[in-house]
Design an enzyme around this catalytic site. Sequence first.
Site, PDB file in Angstrom:
ATOM      1  N   ASP A 116       0.812  -1.219   0.000  1.00  0.00           N
ATOM      2  CA  ASP A 116       0.000   0.000   0.000  1.00  0.00           C
ATOM      3  C   ASP A 116       0.848   1.273   0.000  1.00  0.00           C
ATOM      4  OD1 ASP A 116      -2.651  -1.214   0.115  1.00  0.00           O
ATOM      5  OD2 ASP A 116      -2.069  -1.890   2.112  1.00  0.00           O
ATOM      6  N   ASP A 117       2.162   1.126   0.121  1.00  0.00           N
ATOM      7  CA  ASP A 117       3.062   2.277   0.161  1.00  0.00           C
ATOM      8  C   ASP A 117       3.193   2.885  -1.240  1.00  0.00           C
ATOM      9  OD1 ASP A 117       5.487   3.364   2.135  1.00  0.00           O
ATOM     10  OD2 ASP A 117       5.941   3.540   0.000  1.00  0.00           O
ATOM     11  N   LEU A 118       2.830   4.158  -1.362  1.00  0.00           N
ATOM     12  CA  LEU A 118       2.823   4.815  -2.665  1.00  0.00           C
ATOM     13  C   LEU A 118       4.211   4.849  -3.305  1.00  0.00           C
ATOM     14  CD1 LEU A 118       1.346   6.415  -4.858  1.00  0.00           C
ATOM     15  CD2 LEU A 118       1.715   8.486  -3.500  1.00  0.00           C
TER      16      LEU A 118
END
Length: 203
Positions: free
Chosen positions: A153-155
């Site tokens: 989920d880390d951009l």
Amino acid sequence: MDEKLIAQGMAELALLDADIAKAWQEYGNPPPRSLTPHFVSLLSIVVSQQISTHAAKAIMTRVTALMPTVTPEHYLSLSEQSIREAGLSARKVLYTRGLAQAICDGQLDIEQLATLDDAQAITKIMALKGFGRWSAEIFLMFALTRTDVFPADDLALQVALGRLKGLDEKPTAKEARTIVTAWAPWRTVGSLFLWHYYRGAPA
């Protein structure tokens, strides 16, 4: 995660993924990153949610200065106003005080987390209000030194993975998890490299 383990992981990843092997030659090993598996680490993870690393460090410095030692008990003794003045939003005050209370009440045993497998530990941490999967995975990676975690989920990881793989758009979290399946059991080191690559690779 220390330099020796990172070097071992990168050597293994280079054998598993030609794109990593090529980028590794140019950018080298990512720097080590670690957290102590204590209350302060979980506190810092909440503080760092959705803000820059620089801002998070500044806020943590102000928050820790309010206490003689950083413990759940001392944190709960602080007024909400003093925590807000140190830089935390009202929501983060709620989450961090809930964390401290959960530890004091025995709802969360941080030492026990080290005895659980990855999925169990993530579930246990995510039971806390304000702790999503990203927060849990970051704790596993840097405090528990788990080698096969990928916080999809880390951009920044999504953007870096898209660049590394030459994709037209950054992959979704689901797509990213699928792409890095082949990196097991070194997905934590792969994540570290992607953050390293993100800062150095051209857009």
